[in-house]
Design a protein around this motif. Sequence first.
Motif, short mmCIF file in Angstrom:
data_model
loop_
_atom_site.label_atom_id
_atom_site.label_comp_id
_atom_site.label_asym_id
_atom_site.label_seq_id
_atom_site.Cartn_x
_atom_site.Cartn_y
_atom_site.Cartn_z
N GLY A 292 0.81 -1.21 0.00
CA GLY A 292 0.00 0.00 0.00
C GLY A 292 0.84 1.26 0.00
N ALA A 293 1.92 1.28 0.80
CA ALA A 293 2.79 2.45 0.86
C ALA A 293 3.49 2.68 -0.48
CB ALA A 293 3.82 2.26 1.97
N GLY A 294 3.95 1.61 -1.12
CA GLY A 294 4.64 1.74 -2.40
C GLY A 294 3.74 2.30 -3.49
N VAL A 295 2.52 1.79 -3.59
CA VAL A 295 1.60 2.28 -4.62
C VAL A 295 1.15 3.70 -4.29
CG1 VAL A 295 -0.57 1.85 -5.81
CG2 VAL A 295 0.84 -0.08 -5.09
N THR A 296 1.02 4.02 -3.00
CA THR A 296 0.67 5.39 -2.59
C THR A 296 1.70 6.38 -3.10
OG1 THR A 296 -0.55 4.72 -0.60
CG2 THR A 296 0.44 6.91 -0.59
N ILE A 297 2.97 6.04 -2.99
CA ILE A 297 4.04 6.92 -3.46
C ILE A 297 3.96 7.12 -4.97
CG2 ILE A 297 6.55 7.08 -3.77
CD1 ILE A 297 6.83 5.86 -0.97
N ILE A 298 3.69 6.05 -5.70
CA ILE A 298 3.56 6.17 -7.16
C ILE A 298 2.41 7.11 -7.53
CG2 ILE A 298 3.04 4.91 -9.29
CD1 ILE A 298 4.38 2.45 -8.00
N GLY A 299 1.27 6.94 -6.87
CA GLY A 299 0.11 7.79 -7.14
C GLY A 299 0.39 9.24 -6.81
N GLY A 300 1.10 9.48 -5.70
CA GLY A 300 1.41 10.85 -5.30
C GLY A 300 2.31 11.56 -6.30
N ILE A 301 3.31 10.84 -6.81
CA ILE A 301 4.23 11.44 -7.79
C ILE A 301 3.48 11.81 -9.07
CG2 ILE A 301 6.22 10.97 -9.28
CD1 ILE A 301 7.37 9.30 -6.96
N LEU A 302 2.58 10.93 -9.51
CA LEU A 302 1.85 11.18 -10.74
C LEU A 302 0.74 12.22 -10.58
CD1 LEU A 302 1.54 7.58 -12.25
CD2 LEU A 302 3.11 9.39 -12.90
N SER A 303 0.35 12.50 -9.33
CA SER A 303 -0.78 13.41 -9.11
C SER A 303 -0.48 14.83 -9.60
CB SER A 303 -1.16 13.45 -7.63
OG SER A 303 -0.13 14.02 -6.85
#
Length: 349
Positions: A69-80
Amino acid sequence: MITGLSIAVITTLLFITLGLLKGFSIQTVIGFIVVAWLAVENGGNDVSKGIAPLLASGAANKQTALIYGAGVTIIGGILSIFISMKLLKLFTTGLIGSHFPITGNMALMIAVGAALWVALATRFALPVSTTHAIMGSILTVGSLSYGLSSILWGNLVEKVVMPLLLGPLVGLVIAWLLTYVVKYVRLPKQAGKILIWLSSGAICFVRSLNDVPKIVSIAVMAALIGIDGAEMNTLFSLFLLITVAMGIGSLVKGAAVTELLSQKVTNLDDKSSLSSLLTTSLLVMFASKLGLPVSTTHVSSSAIIGSNLHSGVKSVNWVVVRHIVLSWIVTVPGAGLLAAAAFMLYRIF
């Protein structure tokens, strides 16, 4: 709460040391720290919405689910930063009239109110909406600074209140209906597990996509910078700071709320886990595309309840649900009161 603030301090100072954030006053840096603290607590509270069904279905253990969950959260935040600019504009210019400027001091009080509320909720394992907390803080600080006339009530109702009210209802109904569809679809066991993993990741991704711009908006107001042109490098650094803080918070503080949603609200099997995950990911993704600040907390919690209603109302722990709903109701005034207290203390001292 102390752990979350400590993480925020270390992360922000690291960014300053690396030169990613430079040239700001001490007061603005304090603002960044408080906003990063809000991101840490948001991560700890909100990652549960994506990984609780993953844990409940037995597809992963707690530690694996948190790392995922933490890893995918970081990916989503960067792309946001490339996808969710509508949300950033809404929370920086869409709630208070343009002729009522939000000062750095006001932004700091907004961050304090929202961060304290989400931190308290995470401490007591209650899934609350960071969107509601931010909104309550903005409305209170704006009203105390300029009066009720400064609030853009039309925007508030159309773009914030309605999506937040409709989200839980739509999530519950769609998850309830989708469970019946999933129930009669025969999938190989391995394919079902893959879908659960993908859906869980989708929720963590889209909720980060939805939440990071809201939190960055407070940092933007604290720094008194624009969101176009020359300040884009600073803006990107702020997105990165909030994303990293949220990812660390997800990993370090996400266990308590995850256990509540995965074990104490209702018993989820593979089918109901899949339907709740699909419902949440699709609704939040659709909202992010339209720039609507729906609450992942409300949608996910309602979807978890709706997905298991096919087993009967007794399959849901309504005592826990009542506590969760009560925490939703008091979030706007609660965060607003904390922001008001911070505002008054600042004025006095």
